[in-house]
Scaffold this motif. Structure first.
Motif, mmCIF file in Angstrom:
data_model
loop_
_atom_site.group_PDB
_atom_site.id
_atom_site.type_symbol
_atom_site.label_atom_id
_atom_site.label_comp_id
_atom_site.label_asym_id
_atom_site.label_seq_id
_atom_site.Cartn_x
_atom_site.Cartn_y
_atom_site.Cartn_z
ATOM 1 N N PHE A 226 1.076 -0.849 -0.193
ATOM 2 C CA PHE A 226 -0.011 0.047 0.063
ATOM 3 C C PHE A 226 0.423 1.152 0.239
ATOM 4 O O PHE A 226 2.351 1.087 0.783
ATOM 5 C CB PHE A 226 -1.264 0.367 1.014
ATOM 6 C CG PHE A 226 -2.104 -1.272 0.973
ATOM 7 C CD1 PHE A 226 -2.883 -0.635 0.704
ATOM 8 C CD2 PHE A 226 -1.655 -2.384 1.922
ATOM 9 C CE1 PHE A 226 -3.582 -1.542 0.620
ATOM 10 C CE2 PHE A 226 -3.217 -3.238 2.061
ATOM 11 C CZ PHE A 226 -4.292 -2.810 1.210
ATOM 12 N N CYS A 227 0.315 2.265 -1.426
ATOM 13 C CA CYS A 227 0.775 3.179 -0.492
ATOM 14 C C CYS A 227 0.128 4.431 -0.735
ATOM 15 O O CYS A 227 -0.942 4.456 -1.858
ATOM 16 C CB CYS A 227 1.913 3.309 -1.822
ATOM 17 S SG CYS A 227 2.536 5.108 -2.276
ATOM 18 N N GLU B 11 1.405 -6.412 2.850
ATOM 19 C CA GLU B 11 3.067 -6.571 2.615
ATOM 20 C C GLU B 11 3.694 -5.674 3.040
ATOM 21 O O GLU B 11 4.848 -5.881 3.840
ATOM 22 C CB GLU B 11 3.365 -7.479 1.140
ATOM 23 C CG GLU B 11 4.604 -7.989 1.326
ATOM 24 C CD GLU B 11 4.608 -9.200 1.489
ATOM 25 O OE1 GLU B 11 5.611 -9.927 1.585
ATOM 26 O OE2 GLU B 11 3.227 -10.215 1.696
ATOM 27 N N LYS B 12 3.450 -4.632 2.856
ATOM 28 C CA LYS B 12 4.508 -3.560 3.300
ATOM 29 C C LYS B 12 3.637 -2.246 3.170
ATOM 30 O O LYS B 12 3.360 -2.517 2.096
ATOM 31 C CB LYS B 12 5.652 -3.624 2.590
ATOM 32 C CG LYS B 12 6.899 -4.487 2.669
ATOM 33 C CD LYS B 12 8.119 -4.327 1.829
ATOM 34 C CE LYS B 12 8.430 -5.273 2.204
ATOM 35 N NZ LYS B 12 10.390 -5.386 1.684
ATOM 36 N N ILE C 56 1.625 -1.936 14.901
ATOM 37 C CA ILE C 56 1.691 -2.020 13.688
ATOM 38 C C ILE C 56 2.692 -3.062 13.438
ATOM 39 O O ILE C 56 4.379 -2.230 13.901
ATOM 40 C CB ILE C 56 1.612 -1.183 12.939
ATOM 41 C CG1 ILE C 56 0.628 -0.357 12.385
ATOM 42 C CG2 ILE C 56 2.649 -0.862 11.350
ATOM 43 C CD1 ILE C 56 0.594 1.366 11.594
ATOM 44 N N SER C 57 3.140 -4.047 12.722
ATOM 45 C CA SER C 57 3.861 -5.092 12.594
ATOM 46 C C SER C 57 4.261 -5.385 10.816
ATOM 47 O O SER C 57 5.198 -6.110 11.306
ATOM 48 C CB SER C 57 3.312 -6.478 13.307
ATOM 49 O OG SER C 57 1.786 -6.868 11.906
ATOM 50 N N VAL C 58 3.304 -4.574 10.380
ATOM 51 C CA VAL C 58 4.457 -5.153 9.294
ATOM 52 C C VAL C 58 5.362 -3.836 8.646
ATOM 53 O O VAL C 58 5.267 -2.758 9.287
ATOM 54 C CB VAL C 58 3.293 -4.790 8.109
ATOM 55 C CG1 VAL C 58 1.773 -5.495 8.927
ATOM 56 C CG2 VAL C 58 2.382 -3.373 7.745
ATOM 57 N N PRO C 59 6.023 -4.345 7.591
ATOM 58 C CA PRO C 59 7.648 -2.418 7.408
ATOM 59 C C PRO C 59 6.883 -1.862 6.938
ATOM 60 O O PRO C 59 6.132 -2.157 5.948
ATOM 61 C CB PRO C 59 8.114 -3.864 6.079
ATOM 62 C CG PRO C 59 7.744 -5.666 6.619
ATOM 63 C CD PRO C 59 6.257 -5.355 6.858
ATOM 64 N N VAL C 60 6.833 -0.834 7.597
ATOM 65 C CA VAL C 60 6.207 0.219 6.708
ATOM 66 C C VAL C 60 7.844 1.842 6.746
ATOM 67 O O VAL C 60 8.746 1.886 7.730
ATOM 68 C CB VAL C 60 6.088 1.097 8.011
ATOM 69 C CG1 VAL C 60 5.056 2.502 7.832
ATOM 70 C CG2 VAL C 60 4.496 0.603 8.908
ATOM 71 N N CYS C 61 7.831 2.173 5.685
ATOM 72 C CA CYS C 61 8.230 3.426 5.038
ATOM 73 C C CYS C 61 7.623 4.949 5.384
ATOM 74 O O CYS C 61 6.722 4.386 4.493
ATOM 75 C CB CYS C 61 9.089 3.324 3.721
ATOM 76 S SG CYS C 61 9.957 4.303 3.322
ATOM 77 N N ILE C 62 8.049 5.405 6.224
ATOM 78 C CA ILE C 62 7.701 6.813 5.718
ATOM 79 C C ILE C 62 8.511 8.258 5.111
ATOM 80 O O ILE C 62 9.491 8.525 4.986
ATOM 81 C CB ILE C 62 7.288 7.565 7.764
ATOM 82 C CG1 ILE C 62 6.700 6.919 8.569
ATOM 83 C CG2 ILE C 62 6.413 8.563 7.858
ATOM 84 C CD1 ILE C 62 7.138 6.482 10.200
ATOM 85 N N VAL C 63 7.077 8.874 4.571
ATOM 86 C CA VAL C 63 8.344 9.944 3.606
ATOM 87 C C VAL C 63 7.154 11.242 4.532
ATOM 88 O O VAL C 63 6.217 11.301 4.393
ATOM 89 C CB VAL C 63 7.807 9.889 2.181
ATOM 90 C CG1 VAL C 63 7.871 10.748 1.625
ATOM 91 C CG2 VAL C 63 7.903 8.133 1.950
ATOM 92 N N ALA C 64 7.980 12.280 4.410
ATOM 93 C CA ALA C 64 8.472 13.518 4.966
ATOM 94 C C ALA C 64 8.281 14.578 4.041
ATOM 95 O O ALA C 64 9.017 14.196 3.490
ATOM 96 C CB ALA C 64 8.733 13.434 6.195
ATOM 97 N N PHE D 45 11.841 0.314 -1.153
ATOM 98 C CA PHE D 45 10.885 -0.196 -0.423
ATOM 99 C C PHE D 45 10.499 -1.483 -0.941
ATOM 100 O O PHE D 45 10.184 -2.897 0.180
ATOM 101 C CB PHE D 45 10.459 0.721 0.068
ATOM 102 C CG PHE D 45 9.787 0.146 1.619
ATOM 103 C CD1 PHE D 45 10.600 0.326 2.642
ATOM 104 C CD2 PHE D 45 8.575 0.298 1.618
ATOM 105 C CE1 PHE D 45 10.351 -0.540 3.768
ATOM 106 C CE2 PHE D 45 7.645 -0.033 3.062
ATOM 107 C CZ PHE D 45 8.867 -0.421 4.089
ATOM 108 N N PHE D 46 9.686 -1.938 -1.970
ATOM 109 C CA PHE D 46 8.655 -2.827 -1.902
ATOM 110 C C PHE D 46 9.707 -4.404 -2.989
ATOM 111 O O PHE D 46 9.275 -5.115 -3.169
ATOM 112 C CB PHE D 46 7.755 -2.050 -2.976
ATOM 113 C CG PHE D 46 6.565 -1.189 -2.412
ATOM 114 C CD1 PHE D 46 6.646 -1.402 -0.980
ATOM 115 C CD2 PHE D 46 5.972 -0.533 -3.486
ATOM 116 C CE1 PHE D 46 5.580 -0.749 -0.322
ATOM 117 C CE2 PHE D 46 5.014 0.632 -2.433
ATOM 118 C CZ PHE D 46 4.635 0.240 -0.924
#
Length: 253
Positions: A87-88, A109-110, A196-204, A252-253
């Motif tokens: 998800f994005c 998934e991520k 939250i336990s799935v891999p997360v990338c935060i973009v700011a 990331f994906f």
């Protein structure tokens, strides 16, 4: 109960594999992701969808909630036979992506959660905006949007692109926009994101006045194993820095 409504969905890229599901921001539509789709279509299966009340998706009468908007996403995946997705999402869509990770971790998934926060703005301001667009239409919101969405330099240098985004906002059904404002007025994930336990990338966005770098740092501190990327952009970082944004997704994906 979330009754079925008409949701606009668009497919591109590979025919098989775990898809990237793109979730738009408040007042935009699935076309806000066109640059990422063009840049990544040779490597990924992609699904763009208009959030309820936006673009060509139906605008049922409010109130909405973030949980309801996430149910729409899960129903869409069920309809498409997709068990799990990347998800994005950006802004409201980013909050939806985080909430999907909380409510439906087995379907995620991520996640890339861009220009978002565990809580966005203040309840009273969202309710005032909802009331404003119901009374006066989208005009007052469109008037100040460029300054919230983009840096002044980008606005000056990319007039046509900015106008395309403002046209998306102007064409958003006022009831759909207002109902999503109501959803955001009640959305508070501050006590939930740590689960939250799935891999997360935060973009700011370095210059984002709406969801700040500090908001991104809060998420990174709360979500175990998450990472934070900061782009030289304002609120719609995927539009202002499309190449860098797409490279983040690809890595990331």
């Amino acid at each position: 109960m979330n009754l079925p409504i008409q949701l606009h969905v668009q497919h591109s890229g590979l025919e098989k594999g775990i898809p990237i599901v793109f979730l738009n921001s408040l007042g935009t539509d699935l076309n806000m992701w066109n640059q990422q789709v063009a840049q990544l279509s040779s490597s990924y299966r992609m699904i763009q969808m208009d959030t309820r009340g936006h673009g060509q998706s139906a605008a049922s009468r409010g109130p909405y909630s973030i949980d309801l908007l996430c149910e729409d996403v899960i129903h869409t995946l069920d309809f498409l036979g997709v068990p799990k997705a990347y998800f994005c999402g950006i802004s409201m869509g980013g909050m939806m992506a985080l909430n999907l990770s909380i409510l439906y971790p087995s379907r995620v998934e991520k996640v890339v959660a861009a220009n978002t926060a565990a809580i966005i703005g203040h309840e009273s301001a969202w309710l005032e905006r909802a009331n404003l667009v119901r009374m006066q239409g989208m005009g007052p919101v469109v008037a100040g949007a460029a300054g919230r969405w983009f840096t002044s330099q980008f606005t000056d240098d990319h007039v046509d692109q900015v106008n395309v985004m403002l046209a998306q906002l102007a064409q958003t059904p006022s009831e759909g926009y207002a109902a999503c404002c109501e959803a955001l007025s009640k959305a508070d994930l501050r006590e939930k994101v740590a689960s939250i336990s799935v891999p997360v990338c935060i973009v700011a966005g370095e210059f984002d006045p709406v969801t700040t770098v500090s908001d991104g740092q809060f998420l990174m501190e709360k979500i175990s194993g998450s990472r934070l990327e900061v782009l030289p952009a304002s609120h719609l970082s995927n539009v202002e820095n499309p190449q860098q944004f797409s490279e983040i997704l690809s890595r990331f994906f």
